[in-house]
Scaffold this motif. Structure first.
Motif, PDB file in Angstrom:
ATOM      1  N   PHE A  78       0.826  -1.195   0.000  1.00 48.11           N
ATOM      2  CA  PHE A  78       0.000   0.000   0.000  1.00 48.11           C
ATOM      3  C   PHE A  78       0.862   1.247   0.000  1.00 48.11           C
ATOM      4  O   PHE A  78       1.883   1.317   0.694  1.00 48.11           O
ATOM      5  CB  PHE A  78      -0.920   0.015   1.220  1.00 48.11           C
ATOM      6  N   ARG A  79       0.447   2.217  -0.762  1.00 46.22           N
ATOM      7  CA  ARG A  79       1.110   3.511  -0.758  1.00 46.22           C
ATOM      8  C   ARG A  79       0.756   4.264   0.529  1.00 46.22           C
ATOM      9  O   ARG A  79      -0.227   3.962   1.188  1.00 46.22           O
ATOM     10  CB  ARG A  79       0.683   4.339  -1.972  1.00 46.22           C
ATOM     11  N   ARG A  80       1.581   5.244   0.837  1.00 47.74           N
ATOM     12  CA  ARG A  80       1.391   6.090   2.012  1.00 47.74           C
ATOM     13  C   ARG A  80       1.321   5.270   3.299  1.00 47.74           C
ATOM     14  O   ARG A  80       0.592   5.602   4.235  1.00 47.74           O
ATOM     15  CB  ARG A  80       0.134   6.951   1.875  1.00 47.74           C
ATOM     16  N   GLY A  81       2.038   4.147   3.291  1.00 48.10           N
ATOM     17  CA  GLY A  81       2.065   3.329   4.487  1.00 48.10           C
ATOM     18  C   GLY A  81       0.733   2.717   4.846  1.00 48.10           C
ATOM     19  O   GLY A  81       0.509   2.303   5.989  1.00 48.10           O
ATOM     20  N   GLY A  82      -0.169   2.644   3.879  1.00 47.17           N
ATOM     21  CA  GLY A  82      -1.476   2.044   4.134  1.00 47.17           C
ATOM     22  C   GLY A  82      -2.507   3.014   4.669  1.00 47.17           C
ATOM     23  O   GLY A  82      -3.627   2.602   5.006  1.00 47.17           O
ATOM     24  N   SER A  83      -2.163   4.293   4.739  1.00 46.77           N
ATOM     25  CA  SER A  83      -3.143   5.271   5.227  1.00 46.77           C
ATOM     26  C   SER A  83      -4.225   5.500   4.178  1.00 46.77           C
ATOM     27  O   SER A  83      -4.031   5.261   2.984  1.00 46.77           O
ATOM     28  CB  SER A  83      -2.456   6.598   5.573  1.00 46.77           C
ATOM     29  N   LEU A  84      -5.386   5.976   4.637  1.00 47.44           N
ATOM     30  CA  LEU A  84      -6.535   6.145   3.766  1.00 47.44           C
ATOM     31  C   LEU A  84      -6.392   7.366   2.862  1.00 47.44           C
ATOM     32  O   LEU A  84      -5.906   8.411   3.283  1.00 47.44           O
ATOM     33  CB  LEU A  84      -7.821   6.287   4.583  1.00 47.44           C
ATOM     34  N   TYR A  85      -6.829   7.188   1.617  1.00 48.48           N
ATOM     35  CA  TYR A  85      -7.019   8.310   0.711  1.00 48.48           C
ATOM     36  C   TYR A  85      -8.464   8.797   0.889  1.00 48.48           C
ATOM     37  O   TYR A  85      -9.381   7.982   1.079  1.00 48.48           O
ATOM     38  CB  TYR A  85      -6.854   7.878  -0.746  1.00 48.48           C
ATOM     39  N   THR A  86      -8.678  10.086   0.825  1.00 48.73           N
ATOM     40  CA  THR A  86     -10.020  10.653   0.803  1.00 48.73           C
ATOM     41  C   THR A  86     -10.147  11.487  -0.458  1.00 48.73           C
ATOM     42  O   THR A  86      -9.317  12.361  -0.720  1.00 48.73           O
ATOM     43  CB  THR A  86     -10.285  11.531   2.038  1.00 48.73           C
ATOM     44  N   ALA A  87     -11.167  11.212  -1.263  1.00 50.91           N
ATOM     45  CA  ALA A  87     -11.269  11.869  -2.562  1.00 50.91           C
ATOM     46  C   ALA A  87     -12.716  12.169  -2.915  1.00 50.91           C
ATOM     47  O   ALA A  87     -13.651  11.557  -2.374  1.00 50.91           O
ATOM     48  CB  ALA A  87     -10.649  10.978  -3.647  1.00 50.91           C
ATOM     49  N   ASP A  88     -12.883  13.133  -3.825  1.00 45.10           N
ATOM     50  CA  ASP A  88     -14.200  13.500  -4.351  1.00 45.10           C
ATOM     51  C   ASP A  88     -14.299  12.958  -5.777  1.00 45.10           C
ATOM     52  O   ASP A  88     -13.716  13.533  -6.705  1.00 45.10           O
ATOM     53  CB  ASP A  88     -14.371  15.021  -4.375  1.00 45.10           C
ATOM     54  N   PRO A  89     -14.984  11.838  -5.993  1.00 47.48           N
ATOM     55  CA  PRO A  89     -15.019  11.218  -7.323  1.00 47.48           C
ATOM     56  C   PRO A  89     -15.837  12.038  -8.316  1.00 47.48           C
ATOM     57  O   PRO A  89     -16.885  12.589  -7.962  1.00 47.48           O
ATOM     58  CB  PRO A  89     -15.662   9.856  -7.054  1.00 47.48           C
ATOM     59  N   VAL A  90     -15.344  12.111  -9.544  1.00 48.16           N
ATOM     60  CA  VAL A  90     -16.075  12.845 -10.581  1.00 48.16           C
ATOM     61  C   VAL A  90     -16.399  11.981 -11.797  1.00 48.16           C
ATOM     62  O   VAL A  90     -17.328  12.277 -12.542  1.00 48.16           O
ATOM     63  CB  VAL A  90     -15.300  14.103 -11.037  1.00 48.16           C
ATOM     64  N   ALA A  91     -15.642  10.903 -12.030  1.00 44.41           N
ATOM     65  CA  ALA A  91     -15.911  10.072 -13.204  1.00 44.41           C
ATOM     66  C   ALA A  91     -15.213   8.729 -13.068  1.00 44.41           C
ATOM     67  O   ALA A  91     -14.209   8.601 -12.362  1.00 44.41           O
ATOM     68  CB  ALA A  91     -15.449  10.770 -14.484  1.00 44.41           C
ATOM     69  N   VAL A  92     -15.747   7.738 -13.756  1.00 41.33           N
ATOM     70  CA  VAL A  92     -15.078   6.455 -13.965  1.00 41.33           C
ATOM     71  C   VAL A  92     -14.842   6.343 -15.464  1.00 41.33           C
ATOM     72  O   VAL A  92     -15.777   6.476 -16.260  1.00 41.33           O
ATOM     73  CB  VAL A  92     -15.924   5.276 -13.455  1.00 41.33           C
ATOM     74  N   VAL A  93     -13.593   6.143 -15.852  1.00 41.94           N
ATOM     75  CA  VAL A  93     -13.261   6.102 -17.276  1.00 41.94           C
ATOM     76  C   VAL A  93     -12.523   4.816 -17.599  1.00 41.94           C
ATOM     77  O   VAL A  93     -11.943   4.174 -16.722  1.00 41.94           O
ATOM     78  CB  VAL A  93     -12.397   7.313 -17.692  1.00 41.94           C
ATOM     79  N   ARG A  94     -12.563   4.464 -18.868  1.00 43.84           N
ATOM     80  CA  ARG A  94     -11.825   3.291 -19.350  1.00 43.84           C
ATOM     81  C   ARG A  94     -10.769   3.770 -20.329  1.00 43.84           C
ATOM     82  O   ARG A  94     -11.069   4.521 -21.261  1.00 43.84           O
ATOM     83  CB  ARG A  94     -12.769   2.314 -20.029  1.00 43.84           C
ATOM     84  N   SER A  95      -9.545   3.363 -20.112  1.00 44.22           N
ATOM     85  CA  SER A  95      -8.436   3.728 -20.994  1.00 44.22           C
ATOM     86  C   SER A  95      -7.452   2.582 -21.036  1.00 44.22           C
ATOM     87  O   SER A  95      -7.128   1.998 -19.998  1.00 44.22           O
ATOM     88  CB  SER A  95      -7.745   5.002 -20.471  1.00 44.22           C
TER      89      SER A  95
END
Length: 330
Positions: free
Chosen positions: A174-191
């Motif tokens: 896990f990145r950031r030592g496993g600490s939680l990310y908090t985010a405001d989702p705006v889209a799900v995209v496929r690329s």
């Protein structure tokens, strides 16, 4: 189940039988249907079969009767026609963000709509280019929850992992030592056949591989108000969804690569002809090694002309690569 109780299921069994076993070239006669229902522990007579088919027709099922000695009944139209099922099956089979086990289950579900052609649909197998599929079975639920959060304008939390080499094998941590990310989702995209969450973390617009999210939670906290991003522009500026500093870059291209530029940046970008069959375009890109490698892949037919700092950065990368190759040969 008692015989009388099975009688109540007669219409359902009849409907399934016509769906799974009939088409225009393979109609089912009344005796065929009676024999099938009898094998299911359901008694039927000719008149009751006619009445049942009339009831299904009234309900909306497109059941056609072919008269004559070799005639009978068949289901003429279905939710999906077979070419549509082939298209959906191929999409499932070729998607790397769908695990092998999930692709098999989805193919089996789609085959239920194929009637007598079910075996043909199940035999279809489209292979991914490099054979790789995601191993994260939870990605489908994650995408569903992300869309729920976007619709409800809620913050999400998750942990995010990366790959690294440990003890002679590729593992993840896990990145950031496993600490939680908090985010405001705006889209799900496929690329590049992968699914990504595009979200604001603070005031920065970022993206995250959906199959690398762990412990995704839709919170009750309202998402912060952010500018609505132009997702078409965001996707065209990102190369394989690798981020970097956003920069306006001028490219010189040969005329043979107009299609390549259109595929990457769209057809609506301004074009300036160079008078010798080539052209210039100015595009917005996220600078990353993937962008430079894209330019390099055309062997000089696409070149960075401005700004000088971006051109110099690509030359620096090429020199670094050249030096490393020489070191490897020593």
């Amino acid at each position: 189940m008692p015989r009388s109780a099975r009688q109540k299921l007669k219409l359902l069994y009849l409907r399934d039988y016509l769906r799974d076993n009939t088409d225009e070239e393979h109609p089912a006669s009344a005796p065929d249907i009676i024999a099938y229902l009898s094998a299911q522990g359901i008694s039927a007579e000719r008149k009751s079969i006619y009445d049942d088919i009339t009831a299904l027709q009234s309900y909306g099922d497109d059941i056609i009767r072919i008269p004559g000695k070799n005639g009978g009944y068949f289901l003429a139209s279905r939710i999906f026609e077979f070419p549509e099922l082939e298209l959906l099956t191929d999409a499932v089979q070729s998607s790397r963000f769908i695990s092998e086990a999930k692709a098999k289950r989805l193919t089996e579900k789609l085959a239920r709509f194929a009637g007598r052609l079910r075996p043909k649909l199940l035999r279809r197998q489209i292979y991914t280019e490099d054979g790789y599929r995601t191993e994260n079975e939870a990605v489908y639920n994650s995408i569903d929850r992300l869309l729920e959060a976007i619709d409800g304008r809620k913050k999400v939390t998750f942990r995010y992992y990366e790959y690294l080499v440990e003890n002679g094998r590729i593992s993840r941590r896990f990145r950031r030592g496993g600490s939680l990310y908090t985010a405001d989702p705006v889209a799900v995209v496929r690329s590049d056949d992968k699914c990504y969450l595009v979200a604001y973390e603070g005031d920065s617009l970022r993206h995250y591989r959906a199959d690398k999210l762990s412990g995704l939670t839709v919170t009750d906290i309202p998402a912060d108000a952010h500018p609505v991003p132009d997702m078409s522009a965001y996707l065209s500026s990102s190369f394989l969804m690798f981020g970097g500093e956003k920069q306006s870059v001028k490219l010189h291209c040969t005329g043979d690569h107009a299609g390549v530029v259109a595929d990457r940046f769209g057809r609506n970008i301004p074009v300036l002809l160079d008078g010798s069959g080539g052209f210039y375009v100015t595009v917005q890109v996220l600078l990353s090694p993937q962008f430079y490698s894209w330019v390099f892949s055309f062997g000089g037919d696409i070149q960075i002309t401005d700004p000088p700092a971006v051109r110099d950065e690509m030359l620096k990368m090429l020199e670094t690569t050249k030096s490393r190759l020489k070191e490897e040969q020593k």
